[in-house]
Structures are given as C-alpha cells and as structure tokens.
Design a protein around this motif. Structure first.
Motif, PDB file in Angstrom:
ATOM      1  N   HIS A  76      59.967  42.390   3.053  1.00 13.82           N
ATOM      2  CA  HIS A  76      59.391  42.463   4.319  1.00 13.82           C
ATOM      3  C   HIS A  76      59.332  44.032   4.554  1.00 13.82           C
ATOM      4  N   ILE A  77      58.470  44.513   4.992  1.00 12.71           N
ATOM      5  CA  ILE A  77      58.240  46.223   5.144  1.00 12.71           C
ATOM      6  C   ILE A  77      57.701  46.320   6.504  1.00 12.71           C
ATOM      7  N   GLY A  78      58.164  47.462   7.132  1.00 12.04           N
ATOM      8  CA  GLY A  78      57.631  47.856   8.491  1.00 12.04           C
ATOM      9  C   GLY A  78      57.371  49.386   8.336  1.00 12.04           C
ATOM     10  N   SER A  79      57.973  50.395   8.412  1.00  9.95           N
ATOM     11  CA  SER A  79      57.773  51.728   8.214  1.00  9.95           C
ATOM     12  C   SER A  79      57.187  51.953   6.845  1.00  9.95           C
ATOM     13  N   ILE A 130      56.258  37.015  -2.080  1.00 10.83           N
ATOM     14  CA  ILE A 130      55.668  37.164  -0.542  1.00 10.83           C
ATOM     15  C   ILE A 130      56.036  38.371  -0.115  1.00 10.83           C
ATOM     16  N   LEU A 131      54.726  39.027   0.270  1.00 14.55           N
ATOM     17  CA  LEU A 131      54.948  40.306   0.866  1.00 14.55           C
ATOM     18  C   LEU A 131      54.708  40.215   2.466  1.00 14.55           C
ATOM     19  N   GLU A 132      55.524  40.409   3.262  1.00 16.06           N
ATOM     20  CA  GLU A 132      55.322  40.130   4.569  1.00 16.06           C
ATOM     21  C   GLU A 132      55.471  41.824   5.361  1.00 16.06           C
ATOM     22  N   VAL A 133      54.585  41.941   6.261  1.00 20.49           N
ATOM     23  CA  VAL A 133      54.140  43.368   6.994  1.00 20.49           C
ATOM     24  C   VAL A 133      54.384  42.962   8.420  1.00 20.49           C
ATOM     25  N   ILE A 134      55.041  44.145   9.013  1.00 18.28           N
ATOM     26  CA  ILE A 134      55.230  44.009  10.519  1.00 18.28           C
ATOM     27  C   ILE A 134      53.771  44.456  11.048  1.00 18.28           C
ATOM     28  N   ALA A 135      53.411  43.746  12.043  1.00 19.08           N
ATOM     29  CA  ALA A 135      51.941  44.137  12.703  1.00 19.08           C
ATOM     30  C   ALA A 135      52.076  44.321  14.198  1.00 19.08           C
TER      31      ALA A 135
END
Length: 226
Positions: A200-203, A5-10
């Motif tokens: 989980h990625i944001g920046s 799973i790749l979760e991205v902050i939106a």
C-alpha cells in the motif's frame, strides 16, 4: 509467487486514472490526508468509480477522537456509499485503552453487510496486536490487515511484519498482510521473501507531495519492482 497486489491511495479521479496507468491493482479512496485519511464524499467516490474500473476500497473514518454519534453518522454515510456502488471498505477503531472498538466495527459491519474490508493501521497502535488479530479475524468480511508493524512505519515494524507473516494461516493470522506506512522500495525484497504479497502506497506515489496528484511514473516504478 502470484502477482502481488499494489494498492494506491486516491483522493480524486485524476489520482485514480494516474494510478491505473502506472499499474495499480486497486485503490484506497479517502479524503483529507492531513487527518491521515477520512471518509470521502459520495460525490468524490462516484467520480472515481466513473473514472476507472479498478477495485476500490473506501475509507470509513470520521475523524480522530470520535464518539458514538459520529459512528452513527458514519453508518449513514456508509449506507449512501453502498447505494452509490461501493462494495469494499477500510475501517478500524480502538478504544481508549488500545483494544479494538468492536461496537463501532460491528455497527459498520451491519451496514456494509458482507462486503470485504480491510482493518487499517489502527492495529499498529493496539495494546495487544495478537489479541486484536484474534478478535478481528473472527469477524465476517475482513480479508486484510493494513499494517506497518509499528506506529513509526515499516522501518521500525519490519521484524513484526516478518514474524506475523511466518504465522500465516494460524488463528488470527488468516487475513492477508498488506504492508504500508513509510514503505520504501528497498523494503520490498525482504517482505516478498517472507511471503507478503500486498503493498500500500500513498506519499510514495506522489514525489511532489500530497498537494500534487498521483504520479503514474512513480506507480509504474513500484509495479516494476514488484
């Protein structure tokens, strides 16, 4: 191994569309990353929900140093988000001694009423990670711990993540580990080899910083690496 799973902050619908284009599997919907991510407005959630068909996990966090009155307001906001169609959440609170604030968690659980949820990086500041895991994993609906293994990020927390991954299935360790917080592409081979399958990625999805939108190309690079 199954597809990780790749979760991205939106933060916005624009972010959501770019993340989906790059291959994200789901989104964490937040606002105000200057405060490490707070609860989005009902309107912002609705815009993102209308823009993409990806699974969304909505942050439930009012601010740093909140009190009981803030949690009550947050419960009202969570109820509004549920009415808007939100069906998965991210939350997690510690008391002043670093133990899980079960009163706040259980107040929100009563509102989200069986929806799946993630206990977020508050675990990385817990006085006793094992005790927190044991308490939180026993609650209904929790299926993920978002963690870097350390408040300083994955670089420092990597040994903890690997040790906890090795305990998968034990009491307190049934929820999935989602690695996030200073996560880099070069961490992935070690984490994947340990059996960690959620990231989980944001920046990292915003090479030009938080003032810029998600980059579909950056997300695609992560998707390809996984």
């Amino acid at each position: 191994m199954s597809r990780p799973i790749l979760e991205v902050i939106a933060l916005t619908a624009e972010d959501a569309v770019a993340a989906r284009s790059g291959g994200a599997d789901r989104l964490e919907v937040v606002t105000d990353m200057a405060s490490d991510g707070l609860t989005p407005s009902r309107e912002a959630f609705a815009e993102i929900r209308a823009a993409v068909d990806l699974p969304l996990r909505v942050m439930l966090r009012p601010q740093a140093g909140f009190g009981v009155a803030d949690v009550r307001r947050l419960c009202r906001t969570a109820a509004e988000l549920r009415e808007e169609g939100a069906d998965a959440f991210v939350l997690g609170f510690l008391d002043h001694e670093g133990h899980p604030d079960l009163v706040a968690v259980e107040m929100l659980m009563a509102v989200i009423d069986g929806c799946p949820w993630t206990f977020h990086r508050a675990i990385d500041r817990a006085a006793d990670r094992h005790a927190l895991r044991t308490q939180i994993a026993a609650l209904p609906g929790v299926d993920t711990f978002l963690t870097a293994g350390s408040p300083a990020g994955v670089d420092d927390g990597l040994p903890t993540l690997l040790a906890e991954a090795a305990r998968s299935g034990e009491p307190g360790y049934e929820p999935r580990i989602m690695a996030g917080g200073g996560l880099r592409l070069d961490h992935l081979p070690t984490l994947r080899a340990a059996g960690i399958d959620a990231f989980h990625i944001g920046s990292a999805a915003r090479p030009e910083g938080w003032a810029a939108p998600v980059s579909a190309a950056a997300v695609e690079e992560w998707r390809a690496a996984l």
